[in-house]
Structure formats: C-alpha cells, structure tokens
Design a protein around this motif. Structure first.
Motif, mmCIF file in Angstrom:
data_model
loop_
_atom_site.group_PDB
_atom_site.id
_atom_site.type_symbol
_atom_site.label_atom_id
_atom_site.label_comp_id
_atom_site.label_asym_id
_atom_site.label_seq_id
_atom_site.Cartn_x
_atom_site.Cartn_y
_atom_site.Cartn_z
ATOM 1 N N ILE A 1 3.426 6.172 0.182
ATOM 2 C CA ILE A 1 3.793 6.422 1.571
ATOM 3 C C ILE A 1 3.194 7.729 2.079
ATOM 4 N N GLU A 2 3.316 8.791 1.297
ATOM 5 C CA GLU A 2 2.798 10.069 1.753
ATOM 6 C C GLU A 2 1.285 10.026 1.926
ATOM 7 N N ASP A 3 0.589 9.352 1.001
ATOM 8 C CA ASP A 3 -0.868 9.305 1.057
ATOM 9 C C ASP A 3 -1.376 8.511 2.255
ATOM 10 N N LEU A 4 -0.629 7.514 2.687
ATOM 11 C CA LEU A 4 -1.040 6.761 3.862
ATOM 12 C C LEU A 4 -1.094 7.668 5.074
ATOM 13 N N LYS B 1 3.572 -2.150 -15.067
ATOM 14 C CA LYS B 1 3.191 -0.790 -14.680
ATOM 15 C C LYS B 1 3.223 -0.651 -13.169
ATOM 16 N N LYS B 2 3.915 0.370 -12.701
ATOM 17 C CA LYS B 2 4.020 0.604 -11.261
ATOM 18 C C LYS B 2 2.752 1.274 -10.743
ATOM 19 N N LYS B 3 2.564 1.148 -9.424
ATOM 20 C CA LYS B 3 1.433 1.816 -8.808
ATOM 21 C C LYS B 3 1.594 3.326 -8.937
ATOM 22 N N GLU B 4 0.491 4.030 -8.906
ATOM 23 C CA GLU B 4 0.508 5.473 -9.036
ATOM 24 C C GLU B 4 1.369 6.085 -7.935
ATOM 25 N N SER C 1 0.830 -1.200 0.000
ATOM 26 C CA SER C 1 0.000 0.000 0.000
ATOM 27 C C SER C 1 0.865 1.251 0.000
ATOM 28 N N GLY C 2 2.052 1.153 0.601
ATOM 29 C CA GLY C 2 2.977 2.277 0.631
ATOM 30 C C GLY C 2 3.903 2.330 -0.562
ATOM 31 N N GLY C 3 3.754 1.394 -1.510
ATOM 32 C CA GLY C 3 4.567 1.428 -2.718
ATOM 33 C C GLY C 3 5.988 0.949 -2.536
ATOM 34 N N VAL C 4 6.276 0.273 -1.415
ATOM 35 C CA VAL C 4 7.633 -0.175 -1.138
ATOM 36 C C VAL C 4 7.948 -1.479 -1.848
ATOM 37 N N ILE C 5 6.978 -2.381 -1.964
ATOM 38 C CA ILE C 5 7.190 -3.660 -2.635
ATOM 39 C C ILE C 5 6.263 -3.770 -3.839
ATOM 40 N N THR C 6 6.600 -4.677 -4.747
ATOM 41 C CA THR C 6 5.818 -4.850 -5.972
ATOM 42 C C THR C 6 4.627 -5.775 -5.741
ATOM 43 N N LEU C 7 3.746 -5.828 -6.731
ATOM 44 C CA LEU C 7 2.603 -6.729 -6.670
ATOM 45 C C LEU C 7 3.069 -8.181 -6.635
ATOM 46 N N GLY C 8 4.122 -8.496 -7.375
ATOM 47 C CA GLY C 8 4.651 -9.855 -7.385
ATOM 48 C C GLY C 8 5.156 -10.276 -6.017
ATOM 49 N N THR C 9 5.831 -9.357 -5.328
ATOM 50 C CA THR C 9 6.315 -9.655 -3.979
ATOM 51 C C THR C 9 5.154 -9.855 -3.022
ATOM 52 N N THR D 1 -6.055 -0.446 3.760
ATOM 53 C CA THR D 1 -5.011 0.560 3.556
ATOM 54 C C THR D 1 -4.762 0.905 2.091
ATOM 55 N N ASN D 2 -5.116 0.028 1.170
ATOM 56 C CA ASN D 2 -4.770 0.252 -0.233
ATOM 57 C C ASN D 2 -5.945 0.825 -1.019
ATOM 58 N N LYS D 3 -5.645 1.733 -1.925
ATOM 59 C CA LYS D 3 -6.632 2.316 -2.818
ATOM 60 C C LYS D 3 -6.051 2.270 -4.230
#
Length: 278
Positions: free
Chosen positions: A138-141, A131-134, A73-81, A249-251
């Motif tokens: 982290i800031e949005d959380l 494609k990476k998440k938008e 949700s914070g964009g630190v890891i990928t969807l695959g991870t 937590t994820n949007k």
C-alpha cells in the motif's frame, strides 16, 4: 475503424472508473487508518477470499477484476483470491447469452463452473504459494506516484484513478484497433473447428486484457465456431482489463508474467478436461 475503436475504448474505460476509485479509496483508507483490529478483520476475511472473489467475479462486467488487481498490488488480498476473481470474471458473456433465447442452461453451467473453478484454484494456489508478497504494497503504491502526503484519502485516490484511467483508455484503444484490423473471420479460421487443441487457442485469446475478447469468444460459441469446452477455457482466461491494471500497478514484472502464465495453464487445462468429458 478508428472512431469505432475509440468509442468502445471510451465506454469500456468509463465503466471501470467507479471500481478503480473504490479500490484506491480502500487502499488509502487502509494506509491511513489501519490498526490491529482492522488487520485481524482482514485476516479473517482473507481466509474466505477465494469464495468471495469467485462469487463477485462472476458478476457480468470486469470491474471487480480491476479492483482485485489493485487490491493485490496493495497486498490486501492473496494471490489465490486474485486468481479466483480472474477465473470467474464473466465480462459481457452472460449479457450476450441472456439475449439469446434458450441459453438459461448454458448461463447456469458457465457461472457455476467458473465460480467452482475459481474457488478450488484459489484455495490450491494459496496453499501452494504460502509465501506472502514482500512488505511494500500500500505504501509503495503511493510513493511510486508521488502522492504519499497528508492530504487525506480522497485526493491521492483521485490521482491514482486518473492516472490509471488514462492508461486503460490508451491500452484499450490500441487493442481494439488490432482486433478490428484482424477481423472476426480471420480469428475463427485461426482457432479451427472441432479440434482437440481449440481450448489452448481460445485460452490464449481470452488473455487479451479487453472486454472484446469475451464477446468474441461467446459469439463464436453461439455461432457454432467453437465448442463449450473451448468457450469455457477462453472465458476463464478472460480477466478483462484487470490484467492490464495488474501489469501497471504490481511489481516486480516477473511476478505478473508468472500470474499470466498460471491463469493460462489453469484455463487451458479446464478446457482440455471438459473436451474429454463432452
């Protein structure tokens, strides 16, 4: 029944708190102190993410799936991870099997199988979904809960942890009530016996974001109510409370629904494939 469900919900939630706090401390630290060196380091680790995620995910509890949901949700890891962690999460299944003499081979097959499934699926997903998440993460959380300030990393992390702990406790309590009300015998009858489509049903059961689902699936397998293939399908889909945390937590929500569907499809396909092999 209510007191029993509340007791289980309380202890299940308490075990999640350290992982929640650790994940939010990491997110807050990245937001406050990230630099080019850290970004390069995360990029290198990210390439090995599915392997690391699958290995840590097989530890017998669902705390790592909770942490992975927060980090995704914070964009630190990928969807695959994230999917590697979800697919390899073992919950209490291993602990239950350890309590049954002669289950060593089953435990080895379960852990190696789930780790391999997690690694392969994780890398395939990262290749397919390049494609990476938008750029929010982290800031949005922090903005979403109003704790984005200059008070350091501990205070905001504690706020996040407290809010999410209350959510998990309430969600787990309600789900435990439903499972107690339905009953094990009813679920066994619904899942059927010696049917080829059993993995499709156990995979759906495994999606319940609660440690109770993995316990139930394991007990049914040990009692001879479901096949190994069906047990594997259910346990691969069983990401524990991590799914509930992801939806919290994820949007956007449609992304979460897509992840849920992907987890089900992979788990069900694994079960069906094993059903044809054994």
């Amino acid at each position: 029944m209510i007191l029993h469900a509340l007791e289980h919900a309380f202890w299940d939630t308490v075990r999640m708190v350290p992982f929640l706090l650790a994940a939010f401390l990491i997110l807050e630290a990245l937001e406050h102190y990230s630099n080019r060196y850290m970004n390069r380091l995360l990029g290198r680790v990210g390439k090995a993410g599915p392997v690391v995620g699958a290995v840590f995910g097989c530890v017998p509890q669902c705390g790592f799936s909770v942490a992975a949901a927060n980090l995704y949700s914070g964009g630190v890891i990928t969807l695959g991870t994230l999917m590697a962690v979800f697919l390899s999460t073992s919950d209490e299944a291993v602990l239950i099997l350890l309590g049954n003499p002669g289950s060593g081979t089953m435990i080895l097959r379960l852990l190696l199988g789930k780790v391999l499934i997690g690694i392969v699926s994780g890398y395939l997903i990262d290749v397919i979904f390049r494609k990476k998440k938008e750029e929010k993460h982290i800031e949005d959380l922090c903005r979403s809960c109003g704790c984005s300030d200059h008070s350091g990393i501990v205070k905001p992390a504690l706020k996040h942890t407290l809010r999410l702990t209350v959510y998990i406790l309430a969600f787990t309590f309600i789900l435990n009530i439903l499972l107690e009300w339905i009953g094990t015998e009813t679920l066994t009858a619904l899942l059927g016996r010696d049917t080829w489509f059993q993995p499709l049903l156990t995979a759906f059961l495994g999606l319940l974001p609660n440690c109770a689902s993995s316990i139930l699936i394991t007990e049914l397998y040990l009692a001879g109510g479901i096949s190994f293939a069906a047990a594997m399908a259910g346990l691969c889909a069983g990401a524990g409370v991590g799914l509930a945390v992801l939806f919290r937590t994820n949007k956007p929500m449609k992304e979460n629904l897509g992840i849920l569907a992907l987890l089900y499809v992979i788990s069900a396909m694994v079960g069906l494939l094993l059903e044809t092999m054994w």
